[in-house]
Design a protein around this motif. Structure first.
Motif, PDB file in Angstrom:
ATOM      1  N   GLN A  48       0.836  -1.200   0.000  1.00 39.71           N
ATOM      2  CA  GLN A  48       0.000   0.000   0.000  1.00 39.71           C
ATOM      3  C   GLN A  48       0.879   1.261   0.000  1.00 39.71           C
ATOM      4  N   ILE A  49       1.941   1.248   0.772  1.00 40.65           N
ATOM      5  CA  ILE A  49       2.862   2.392   0.826  1.00 40.65           C
ATOM      6  C   ILE A  49       3.543   2.589  -0.529  1.00 40.65           C
ATOM      7  N   LYS A  50       3.969   1.512  -1.147  1.00 40.76           N
ATOM      8  CA  LYS A  50       4.603   1.612  -2.454  1.00 40.76           C
ATOM      9  C   LYS A  50       3.652   2.231  -3.469  1.00 40.76           C
ATOM     10  N   GLN A  51       2.398   1.809  -3.444  1.00 39.92           N
ATOM     11  CA  GLN A  51       1.412   2.366  -4.367  1.00 39.92           C
ATOM     12  C   GLN A  51       1.141   3.833  -4.033  1.00 39.92           C
ATOM     13  N   LEU A  52       1.147   4.175  -2.747  1.00 38.56           N
ATOM     14  CA  LEU A  52       0.964   5.563  -2.322  1.00 38.56           C
ATOM     15  C   LEU A  52       2.111   6.438  -2.840  1.00 38.56           C
ATOM     16  N   ILE A  53       3.330   5.932  -2.775  1.00 40.19           N
ATOM     17  CA  ILE A  53       4.488   6.659  -3.300  1.00 40.19           C
ATOM     18  C   ILE A  53       4.305   6.914  -4.795  1.00 40.19           C
ATOM     19  N   ILE A  54       3.938   5.892  -5.525  1.00 39.89           N
ATOM     20  CA  ILE A  54       3.751   6.010  -6.972  1.00 39.89           C
ATOM     21  C   ILE A  54       2.653   7.016  -7.295  1.00 39.89           C
ATOM     22  N   ASP A  55       1.519   6.905  -6.610  1.00 41.23           N
ATOM     23  CA  ASP A  55       0.375   7.769  -6.896  1.00 41.23           C
ATOM     24  C   ASP A  55       0.614   9.216  -6.471  1.00 41.23           C
ATOM     25  N   SER A  56       1.139   9.414  -5.267  1.00 35.66           N
ATOM     26  CA  SER A  56       1.275  10.777  -4.742  1.00 35.66           C
ATOM     27  C   SER A  56       2.406  11.552  -5.413  1.00 35.66           C
ATOM     28  N   LEU A  57       3.394  10.842  -5.951  1.00 32.25           N
ATOM     29  CA  LEU A  57       4.524  11.518  -6.588  1.00 32.25           C
ATOM     30  C   LEU A  57       4.476  11.442  -8.115  1.00 32.25           C
ATOM     31  N   GLY A  58       3.415  10.854  -8.640  1.00 31.26           N
ATOM     32  CA  GLY A  58       3.248  10.799 -10.087  1.00 31.26           C
ATOM     33  C   GLY A  58       4.298   9.974 -10.801  1.00 31.26           C
ATOM     34  N   LEU A  59       4.675   8.852 -10.225  1.00 33.64           N
ATOM     35  CA  LEU A  59       5.690   7.978 -10.823  1.00 33.64           C
ATOM     36  C   LEU A  59       5.006   6.939 -11.707  1.00 33.64           C
ATOM     37  N   GLU A  60       4.369   7.416 -12.786  1.00 34.94           N
ATOM     38  CA  GLU A  60       3.544   6.553 -13.635  1.00 34.94           C
ATOM     39  C   GLU A  60       4.303   5.397 -14.262  1.00 34.94           C
ATOM     40  N   ASP A  61       5.610   5.559 -14.469  1.00 38.68           N
ATOM     41  CA  ASP A  61       6.370   4.517 -15.146  1.00 38.68           C
ATOM     42  C   ASP A  61       6.886   3.442 -14.200  1.00 38.68           C
ATOM     43  N   MET A  62       6.448   3.466 -12.939  1.00 39.01           N
ATOM     44  CA  MET A  62       6.882   2.480 -11.951  1.00 39.01           C
ATOM     45  C   MET A  62       5.704   1.651 -11.468  1.00 39.01           C
ATOM     46  N   THR A  63       6.030   0.453 -10.959  1.00 36.89           N
ATOM     47  CA  THR A  63       5.036  -0.373 -10.288  1.00 36.89           C
ATOM     48  C   THR A  63       5.537  -0.636  -8.867  1.00 36.89           C
ATOM     49  N   ASP A  87       9.553  15.978  -2.664  1.00 40.71           N
ATOM     50  CA  ASP A  87       8.906  14.661  -2.635  1.00 40.71           C
ATOM     51  C   ASP A  87       8.604  14.243  -1.198  1.00 40.71           C
ATOM     52  N   ALA A  88       9.525  14.551  -0.284  1.00 42.97           N
ATOM     53  CA  ALA A  88       9.329  14.199   1.129  1.00 42.97           C
ATOM     54  C   ALA A  88       8.097  14.881   1.691  1.00 42.97           C
ATOM     55  N   LEU A  89       7.928  16.157   1.375  1.00 43.39           N
ATOM     56  CA  LEU A  89       6.747  16.883   1.853  1.00 43.39           C
ATOM     57  C   LEU A  89       5.464  16.286   1.290  1.00 43.39           C
ATOM     58  N   GLU A  90       5.457  16.023  -0.009  1.00 45.02           N
ATOM     59  CA  GLU A  90       4.260  15.456  -0.636  1.00 45.02           C
ATOM     60  C   GLU A  90       3.946  14.071  -0.085  1.00 45.02           C
ATOM     61  N   LEU A  91       4.971  13.257   0.085  1.00 44.70           N
ATOM     62  CA  LEU A  91       4.759  11.917   0.625  1.00 44.70           C
ATOM     63  C   LEU A  91       4.283  11.985   2.068  1.00 44.70           C
ATOM     64  N   GLY A  92       4.859  12.869   2.854  1.00 41.69           N
ATOM     65  CA  GLY A  92       4.425  13.041   4.240  1.00 41.69           C
ATOM     66  C   GLY A  92       2.959  13.422   4.337  1.00 41.69           C
ATOM     67  N   LEU A  93       2.528  14.351   3.491  1.00 44.71           N
ATOM     68  CA  LEU A  93       1.116  14.756   3.477  1.00 44.71           C
ATOM     69  C   LEU A  93       0.220  13.599   3.059  1.00 44.71           C
ATOM     70  N   ALA A  94       0.656  12.841   2.058  1.00 40.42           N
ATOM     71  CA  ALA A  94      -0.135  11.698   1.589  1.00 40.42           C
ATOM     72  C   ALA A  94      -0.264  10.635   2.679  1.00 40.42           C
ATOM     73  N   VAL A  95       0.815  10.387   3.423  1.00 40.80           N
ATOM     74  CA  VAL A  95       0.777   9.411   4.515  1.00 40.80           C
ATOM     75  C   VAL A  95      -0.191   9.874   5.589  1.00 40.80           C
ATOM     76  N   GLN A  96      -0.116  11.154   5.961  1.00 35.54           N
ATOM     77  CA  GLN A  96      -1.013  11.672   6.999  1.00 35.54           C
ATOM     78  C   GLN A  96      -2.477  11.568   6.572  1.00 35.54           C
ATOM     79  N   LYS A  97      -2.754  11.924   5.329  1.00 34.57           N
ATOM     80  CA  LYS A  97      -4.132  11.881   4.829  1.00 34.57           C
ATOM     81  C   LYS A  97      -4.640  10.447   4.722  1.00 34.57           C
ATOM     82  N   THR A  98      -3.815   9.559   4.202  1.00 34.97           N
ATOM     83  CA  THR A  98      -4.227   8.173   3.980  1.00 34.97           C
ATOM     84  C   THR A  98      -4.424   7.409   5.281  1.00 34.97           C
TER      85      THR A  98
END
Length: 86
Positions: free
Chosen positions: A7-22, A44-55
């Motif tokens: 779930q965290i890996k998918q959150l990283i991909i989605d929140s940071l727009g890493l479309e070319d990764m799985t 990226d750290a800020l965006e990921l931190g916000l996504a973790v808090q929200k999720t």
């Protein structure tokens, strides 16, 4: 790989727009920041931190939570989230 790590890996991909990764492309022990891993930066750290808090529904305190250590890789982040949501 645990369900939370996936779930965290998918959150990283989605929140940071890493479309070319799985999720399979991200190693649980690979560094998230710096050389040798995903190479994320401070923005990226800020965006990921916000996504973790929200999720996961909790607030992080940058001064007291030692976030650099918890965000070292997917495995350490999963342990941190488990400790905060237990």
């Amino acid at each position: 790989m645990s369900a939370l790590e996936n779930q965290i890996k998918q959150l990283i991909i989605d929140s940071l727009g890493l479309e070319d990764m799985t999720a399979a492309d991200i190693g649980s022990e690979a560094p998230l920041f710096g050389d040798g891993g995903l190479g994320l930066d401070s923005v990226d750290a800020l965006e990921l931190g916000l996504a973790v808090q929200k999720t996961f529904g909790f607030q992080m305190d940058g001064e007291n939570d030692n976030l650099r250590e918890h965000f070292a890789n997917v495995a350490t982040l999963a342990r941190f989230i488990e400790s905060r949501t237990a």
